[in-house]
Design a protein around this motif. Structure first.
Motif, PDB file in Angstrom:
ATOM      1  N   GLY B 269       0.818  -1.210   0.000  1.00 41.13           N
ATOM      2  CA  GLY B 269       0.000   0.000   0.000  1.00 41.13           C
ATOM      3  C   GLY B 269       0.852   1.260   0.000  1.00 41.13           C
ATOM      4  N   ILE B 270       1.826   1.319   0.908  1.00 43.97           N
ATOM      5  CA  ILE B 270       2.629   2.541   0.979  1.00 43.97           C
ATOM      6  C   ILE B 270       3.519   2.657  -0.257  1.00 43.97           C
ATOM      7  CG2 ILE B 270       4.428   1.505   2.454  1.00 43.97           C
ATOM      8  CD1 ILE B 270       3.218   5.171   2.339  1.00 43.97           C
ATOM      9  N   SER B 271       3.989   1.516  -0.799  1.00 42.49           N
ATOM     10  CA  SER B 271       4.805   1.582  -2.019  1.00 42.49           C
ATOM     11  C   SER B 271       3.977   2.129  -3.176  1.00 42.49           C
ATOM     12  CB  SER B 271       5.325   0.195  -2.400  1.00 42.49           C
ATOM     13  OG  SER B 271       6.051  -0.368  -1.340  1.00 42.49           O
ATOM     14  N   GLU B 272       2.703   1.709  -3.238  1.00 40.99           N
ATOM     15  CA  GLU B 272       1.845   2.157  -4.337  1.00 40.99           C
ATOM     16  C   GLU B 272       1.631   3.676  -4.274  1.00 40.99           C
ATOM     17  OE1 GLU B 272       0.711   0.510  -6.819  1.00 40.99           O
ATOM     18  OE2 GLU B 272      -0.960   1.683  -7.608  1.00 40.99           O
ATOM     19  N   VAL B 273       1.284   4.188  -3.086  1.00 41.54           N
ATOM     20  CA  VAL B 273       1.002   5.627  -3.039  1.00 41.54           C
ATOM     21  C   VAL B 273       2.283   6.459  -3.133  1.00 41.54           C
ATOM     22  CG1 VAL B 273      -1.224   5.589  -1.882  1.00 41.54           C
ATOM     23  CG2 VAL B 273       0.837   5.599  -0.519  1.00 41.54           C
ATOM     24  N   SER B 274       3.391   5.974  -2.541  1.00 40.36           N
ATOM     25  CA  SER B 274       4.584   6.820  -2.599  1.00 40.36           C
ATOM     26  C   SER B 274       5.319   6.620  -3.925  1.00 40.36           C
ATOM     27  CB  SER B 274       5.505   6.539  -1.415  1.00 40.36           C
ATOM     28  OG  SER B 274       6.413   5.513  -1.728  1.00 40.36           O
ATOM     29  N   GLY B 275       5.013   5.517  -4.645  1.00 39.24           N
ATOM     30  CA  GLY B 275       5.656   5.296  -5.930  1.00 39.24           C
ATOM     31  C   GLY B 275       4.823   5.802  -7.088  1.00 39.24           C
ATOM     32  N   ALA B 276       3.744   5.070  -7.367  1.00 38.40           N
ATOM     33  CA  ALA B 276       3.002   5.351  -8.584  1.00 38.40           C
ATOM     34  C   ALA B 276       2.123   6.597  -8.477  1.00 38.40           C
ATOM     35  CB  ALA B 276       2.141   4.140  -8.962  1.00 38.40           C
ATOM     36  N   MET B 277       1.642   6.935  -7.248  1.00 37.42           N
ATOM     37  CA  MET B 277       0.652   8.005  -7.159  1.00 37.42           C
ATOM     38  C   MET B 277       1.205   9.321  -6.609  1.00 37.42           C
ATOM     39  SD  MET B 277      -2.447   5.677  -5.648  1.00 37.42           S
ATOM     40  CE  MET B 277      -3.770   6.498  -6.487  1.00 37.42           C
ATOM     41  N   GLY B 278       2.039   9.236  -5.545  1.00 32.35           N
ATOM     42  CA  GLY B 278       2.605  10.455  -4.989  1.00 32.35           C
ATOM     43  C   GLY B 278       1.666  11.255  -4.106  1.00 32.35           C
ATOM     44  N   GLN B 279       0.537  10.701  -3.782  1.00 38.65           N
ATOM     45  CA  GLN B 279      -0.400  11.342  -2.855  1.00 38.65           C
ATOM     46  C   GLN B 279      -1.507  10.324  -2.528  1.00 38.65           C
ATOM     47  OE1 GLN B 279      -2.841  13.383  -6.494  1.00 38.65           O
ATOM     48  NE2 GLN B 279      -2.542  14.629  -4.683  1.00 38.65           N
ATOM     49  N   LEU B 280      -2.324  10.638  -1.526  1.00 42.39           N
ATOM     50  CA  LEU B 280      -3.474   9.780  -1.219  1.00 42.39           C
ATOM     51  C   LEU B 280      -4.708  10.318  -1.931  1.00 42.39           C
ATOM     52  CD1 LEU B 280      -3.420   8.953   2.601  1.00 42.39           C
ATOM     53  CD2 LEU B 280      -3.015   7.403   0.710  1.00 42.39           C
ATOM     54  N   ARG B 281      -5.531   9.392  -2.436  1.00 43.47           N
ATOM     55  CA  ARG B 281      -6.803   9.775  -3.056  1.00 43.47           C
ATOM     56  C   ARG B 281      -7.895   8.894  -2.458  1.00 43.47           C
ATOM     57  NH1 ARG B 281      -4.153   8.999  -8.675  1.00 43.47           N
ATOM     58  NH2 ARG B 281      -2.549  10.588  -8.553  1.00 43.47           N
ATOM     59  N   PRO B 282      -9.170   9.204  -2.715  1.00 39.61           N
ATOM     60  CA  PRO B 282     -10.232   8.402  -2.088  1.00 39.61           C
ATOM     61  C   PRO B 282     -10.139   6.919  -2.437  1.00 39.61           C
ATOM     62  CG  PRO B 282     -11.158  10.390  -3.023  1.00 39.61           C
ATOM     63  CD  PRO B 282      -9.726  10.363  -3.453  1.00 39.61           C
ATOM     64  N   VAL B 283      -9.705   6.623  -3.663  1.00 39.28           N
ATOM     65  CA  VAL B 283      -9.553   5.224  -4.058  1.00 39.28           C
ATOM     66  C   VAL B 283      -8.122   5.036  -4.521  1.00 39.28           C
ATOM     67  CG1 VAL B 283     -10.284   3.433  -5.652  1.00 39.28           C
ATOM     68  CG2 VAL B 283     -11.966   5.030  -4.723  1.00 39.28           C
ATOM     69  N   ILE B 284      -7.403   4.105  -3.895  1.00 39.17           N
ATOM     70  CA  ILE B 284      -5.996   3.947  -4.274  1.00 39.17           C
ATOM     71  C   ILE B 284      -5.707   2.577  -4.860  1.00 39.17           C
ATOM     72  CG2 ILE B 284      -5.071   5.631  -2.638  1.00 39.17           C
ATOM     73  CD1 ILE B 284      -4.458   3.288  -0.772  1.00 39.17           C
ATOM     74  N   SER B 285      -6.706   1.703  -4.924  1.00 37.17           N
ATOM     75  CA  SER B 285      -6.430   0.359  -5.415  1.00 37.17           C
ATOM     76  C   SER B 285      -7.545  -0.131  -6.324  1.00 37.17           C
ATOM     77  CB  SER B 285      -6.300  -0.599  -4.220  1.00 37.17           C
ATOM     78  OG  SER B 285      -6.546  -1.923  -4.619  1.00 37.17           O
ATOM     79  N   PRO B 286      -7.182  -0.651  -7.493  1.00 35.54           N
ATOM     80  CA  PRO B 286      -8.207  -1.269  -8.340  1.00 35.54           C
ATOM     81  C   PRO B 286      -8.469  -2.698  -7.886  1.00 35.54           C
ATOM     82  CG  PRO B 286      -6.109  -1.311  -9.461  1.00 35.54           C
ATOM     83  CD  PRO B 286      -5.857  -0.687  -8.117  1.00 35.54           C
ATOM     84  N   GLY B 287      -8.616  -2.919  -6.597  1.00 43.15           N
ATOM     85  CA  GLY B 287      -8.908  -4.254  -6.094  1.00 43.15           C
ATOM     86  C   GLY B 287      -7.701  -5.169  -5.987  1.00 43.15           C
ATOM     87  N   TYR B 288      -6.505  -4.596  -5.795  1.00 44.96           N
ATOM     88  CA  TYR B 288      -5.305  -5.432  -5.687  1.00 44.96           C
ATOM     89  C   TYR B 288      -5.445  -6.504  -4.600  1.00 44.96           C
ATOM     90  CZ  TYR B 288      -2.584  -2.207  -8.587  1.00 44.96           C
ATOM     91  OH  TYR B 288      -2.100  -1.451  -9.620  1.00 44.96           O
ATOM     92  N   GLY B 289      -6.034  -6.127  -3.467  1.00 43.62           N
ATOM     93  CA  GLY B 289      -6.133  -7.061  -2.346  1.00 43.62           C
ATOM     94  C   GLY B 289      -6.957  -8.287  -2.678  1.00 43.62           C
ATOM     95  N   PHE B 290      -7.935  -8.121  -3.554  1.00 44.22           N
ATOM     96  CA  PHE B 290      -8.763  -9.267  -3.934  1.00 44.22           C
ATOM     97  C   PHE B 290      -8.125 -10.037  -5.081  1.00 44.22           C
ATOM     98  CE2 PHE B 290     -11.871  -6.323  -2.013  1.00 44.22           C
ATOM     99  CZ  PHE B 290     -12.228  -7.129  -0.944  1.00 44.22           C
ATOM    100  N   THR B 291      -7.575  -9.296  -6.055  1.00 51.73           N
ATOM    101  CA  THR B 291      -6.912  -9.969  -7.170  1.00 51.73           C
ATOM    102  C   THR B 291      -5.735 -10.801  -6.662  1.00 51.73           C
ATOM    103  OG1 THR B 291      -7.530  -8.064  -8.504  1.00 51.73           O
ATOM    104  CG2 THR B 291      -5.977  -9.608  -9.472  1.00 51.73           C
ATOM    105  N   ALA B 292      -5.106 -10.337  -5.571  1.00 53.38           N
ATOM    106  CA  ALA B 292      -3.963 -11.074  -5.021  1.00 53.38           C
ATOM    107  C   ALA B 292      -4.383 -12.457  -4.520  1.00 53.38           C
ATOM    108  CB  ALA B 292      -3.315 -10.279  -3.896  1.00 53.38           C
ATOM    109  N   ILE B 293      -5.645 -12.612  -4.165  1.00 50.89           N
ATOM    110  CA  ILE B 293      -6.125 -13.938  -3.767  1.00 50.89           C
ATOM    111  C   ILE B 293      -5.998 -14.882  -4.962  1.00 50.89           C
ATOM    112  CG2 ILE B 293      -8.132 -15.258  -2.995  1.00 50.89           C
ATOM    113  CD1 ILE B 293      -9.140 -12.691  -1.636  1.00 50.89           C
ATOM    114  N   ILE B 294      -6.387 -14.372  -6.141  1.00 45.85           N
ATOM    115  CA  ILE B 294      -6.271 -15.170  -7.362  1.00 45.85           C
ATOM    116  C   ILE B 294      -4.800 -15.463  -7.637  1.00 45.85           C
ATOM    117  CG2 ILE B 294      -6.834 -15.242  -9.818  1.00 45.85           C
ATOM    118  CD1 ILE B 294      -9.014 -13.156  -9.232  1.00 45.85           C
ATOM    119  N   VAL B 295      -3.965 -14.443  -7.441  1.00 41.20           N
ATOM    120  CA  VAL B 295      -2.522 -14.612  -7.658  1.00 41.20           C
ATOM    121  C   VAL B 295      -1.980 -15.737  -6.773  1.00 41.20           C
ATOM    122  CG1 VAL B 295      -0.279 -13.508  -7.347  1.00 41.20           C
ATOM    123  CG2 VAL B 295      -2.144 -12.249  -8.413  1.00 41.20           C
ATOM    124  N   ALA B 296      -2.389 -15.709  -5.497  1.00 46.10           N
ATOM    125  CA  ALA B 296      -1.879 -16.718  -4.571  1.00 46.10           C
ATOM    126  C   ALA B 296      -2.258 -18.124  -5.023  1.00 46.10           C
ATOM    127  CB  ALA B 296      -2.425 -16.451  -3.168  1.00 46.10           C
TER     128      ALA B 296
END
Lengths: 306, 376
Positions: B269-296
């Motif tokens: 989470g912190i890598s995503e906002v400090s890397g790709a985004m550079g700030q916090l916004r209301p939505v910061i993830s296109p469902g990575y936490g759920f897609t990662a279940i599929i990845v696992a």
């Protein structure tokens, strides 16, 4: 119509989808199957219900489409977990993920379209009774259905032979199989019933509660329904009580938001989810009671050896 | 009637445990082709944009940046997926990684948002640590409820996702809103010391998050396959009873598994906002936490497999964007792909433990032995 009455009416509307989805899942879990895909089946029911009503112009056909979509979608789960013994937890999750994706794709052309609301059905005579008349007999048709469904499931599970058989499968599928009961067949039917209920609950959302299609409009209600089943320790009447409790929390926080008490709206919006956690903690604290009520074969794959 | 029967293998099939993810991928591509035909698109063209076009950077210097975009998408998926693998192997069903991702982002962003005057080389490591801490603490809530009150962790961890999303929404619209941001719901932009450096700035945007993901995958692989702790994970997952006899504490394992996966999700989470985004916004993830279940699961809960699986699922995100631009397919198709993939993976996993016997039009012989009730 007084303000208290209108609040109570909306509580019933908010509780109905939770009740229907949870009653369906209760039957599934009583048969020993844990389907975590309620959210996915519900959202499929919502989009197909909305699409059906918009395309045909009849909200009733929309309701049927929602039910059919939920049941058909649950077959995917049934095939994977029952026929080829896949992990139920993971398969249920994948049903939810697929449902959320698929519904977003199907519903894309319906975003922003005016909905086709299923109108209320006042029962002549009874709805004029003072105080309770409108509340109990002036509701949308699916409300009546949800009450009938609850009573019907109670009767089926605890008063019929088939219901007893279904419960026995949930408690010990090995013994049921040894007695010659077609375990997998029963479970298929139970899962489809759960799917149909979830689909109906979704159709209620997109045709009664908020007659429109918004992506992810179920907003975790399928998961709350799953929690309700645990909360109710697998008893239909307690599911009813739980659903209305959650309906009350949902509507209560909406009214608090409208009043603008200076409490952040996000905090109020998170109340139903926090309440779910709290309720689950309270109910599961008593380990012995939970063990006693949980269907013993819940979540375990069953493979007949011949 | 034709009968399809499962016959339990005496030992699980090594062949199919390697093959099953590939069979699942092939089936997903076939199902995807069917879906595109139904949508009235040329399936080959669509599949090209989905799975080949984003990879042209492999041989085409000018498209190298696309590989960087793939790394950006894959990094959080791998980080979270690797943690989830430890959870699922030890039979702890953490499905709230999306919430832990968000809490990691919020905790880590505290420094550049609340204390922008604090600058220097220490900022970034401190942010990453805070992110790890935020994710782990948030994951410990369901862990605590599970061990103390016997509460189902699936439901509690999921409910906390919604709470986390609402918390983030409140933060960026309320106390953390950029004072010079024209009332846009976003925080101030992170200062230079708080931005995660890019790996090869001249070639593309990929940042150190991808390096973290690879390192985490290797470390967790060592942990699971080479250490006593890893053995404990597997024993407690396969048979809690055997684990108890071996003197392993199931409760401590719950905290270990949730803490590790929460920490990695927080780092993502912190890598995503400090890397790709550079700030916090209301939505910061296109469902990575759920897609990662599929990845696992696609990675068969093996950290090294998860690296490959994270790249595949990252590709579906990129392909979704590419296909939307070039042939006008909805980007929602990506999520359908992801869902189908998990279905096929779980279905194919059956082949590892069972043989499938299709018998013709004869009645089955009566059962003579105790039925085999496989555990889920």
């Amino acid at each position: 119509m007084g303000i208290a009455e209108s609040i109570l009416l909306t509580i019933a509307t908010a509780a109905t989808p939770l009740l229907i989805a949870a009653i369906g899942e209760l039957v599934v879990e009583r048969a020993g199957v844990l389907n975590l895909g309620v959210e996915g089946m519900m959202v499929m029911g919502a989009v197909c219900g909305f699409a059906g009503a918009t395309v045909t112009g009849s909200p009733w056909l929309g309701v049927l489409a929602g039910i059919a979509a939920g049941a058909a979608f649950s077959l995917l789960f049934a095939f994977l977990t029952l026929s080829i013994a896949a992990n139920q937890v993971a398969t249920g999750l994948s049903l939810t993920l697929l449902g959320l994706g698929l519904s977003g794709m199907i519903g894309e052309s319906f975003v922003g379209t005016a909905g086709n609301k299923l109108s209320s059905l006042a029962i002549p005579g009874l709805s004029d009774i003072p105080l309770v008349g409108r509340l109990m007999f002036g509701q949308d048709p699916i409300f009546y259905l949800s009450i009938l469904l609850t009573i019907g499931v109670m009767w089926f599970l605890f008063r019929t032979r088939t219901g007893l058989t279904l419960r026995s499968i949930g408690d010990n599928h090995g013994s049921a199989h040894a007695l010659g009961i077609p375990v997998i067949f029963y479970r298929y039917l139970a899962v489809m019933f759960g799917g149909a209920c979830a689909g109906l609950a979704g159709a209620h959302l997109s045709l009664v509660y908020t007659p429109q299609w918004v992506e992810n409009m179920t907003a975790g209600r399928g998961w709350i329904a799953l929690a309700l089943v645990v909360f109710a320790s697998w008893r239909p009447l307690r599911v009813l009580a739980g659903a209305y409790l959650f309906g009350a929390v949902t509507i209560g926080q909406l009214h608090a938001q409208a009043l603008g008490l200076g409490i952040p709206s996000q905090l109020l919006s998170s109340l139903p989810y926090l309440a779910t956690v709290v309720v689950l903690v309270i109910i599961s604290r008593n380990r012995r009671l939970t063990m006693m009520n949980t269907p013993a074969s819940l979540g375990r794959a069953f493979v007949p050896d011949r | 009637m034709m009968r399809v029967e499962l016959v339990r293998r005496p030992q699980h099939s090594t062949l199919f445990s390697v093959l099953s993810p590939f069979i699942a991928l092939v089936l997903t591509v076939i199902a995807g082709a069917l879906m595109f035909s139904l949508l009235g698109k040329n399936p080959f063209e669509a599949l090209y944009y989905y799975f080949v076009e984003p990879l042209t950077g492999l041989w085409d210097e000018n498209n190298r940046w696309q590989l960087h975009e793939l790394a950006i998408k894959a990094a959080p998926l791998i980080l979270i997926g690797v943690g989830l693998a430890v959870c699922y192997q030890s039979n702890n069903w953490n499905i709230g990684a999306e919430g832990q991702f968000i809490l990691g982002a919020i905790f880590g962003s505290m420094l550049p948002v609340v204390f922008p005057q604090f600058q220097g080389p220490l900022v970034l490591p401190a942010m990453l640590l805070l992110g790890v801490l935020g994710g782990a603490l948030y994951a410990w809530i369901p862990a605590l409820l599970k061990t103390r009150f016997n509460t189902n962790e699936i439901l509690t961890s999921l409910m906390l996702v919604y709470v986390a999303q609402l918390l983030l929404d409140w933060m960026v619209r309320g106390p953390w809103r950029n004072p010079e941001g024209n009332n846009f719901p976003e925080t101030r932009r992170f200062h230079m010391d708080a931005v995660l450096p890019e790996i090869l700035p001249s070639a593309g945007r990929a940042n150190l998050g991808f390096v973290f993901a690879l390192v985490a995958a290797v470390l967790v692989w060592v942990l699971i396959s080479k250490t006593l702790k890893g053995f404990e994970v597997r024993v407690l997952g396969a048979s809690p009873r055997a684990g108890r006899f071996a003197g392993f504490s199931a409760a401590r394992m719950v905290f270990f598994a949730f803490g590790l996966s929460g920490a990695l999700a927080g780092l993502a989470g912190i890598s995503e906002v400090s890397g790709a985004m550079g700030q916090l916004r209301p939505v910061i993830s296109p469902g990575y936490g759920f897609t990662a279940i599929i990845v696992a699961f696609l990675g068969r809960l093996n950290p090294l497999g998860i690296v490959a699986a994270g790249l595949v699922l990252g590709l579906t995100y990129l392909g979704g964007e590419a296909a939307q631009i070039s042939i006008g397919v909805s980007d929602k198709v990506a999520r359908v792909f992801q869902g189908m993939l998990l279905f096929f993976v779980l279905g194919c996993d059956t082949l590892i433990h069972y043989r499938i016997r299709i018998s013709g039009f004869r009645r089955a012989a009566p059962a003579e032995a105790e039925p085999v009730a496989g555990r889920a």
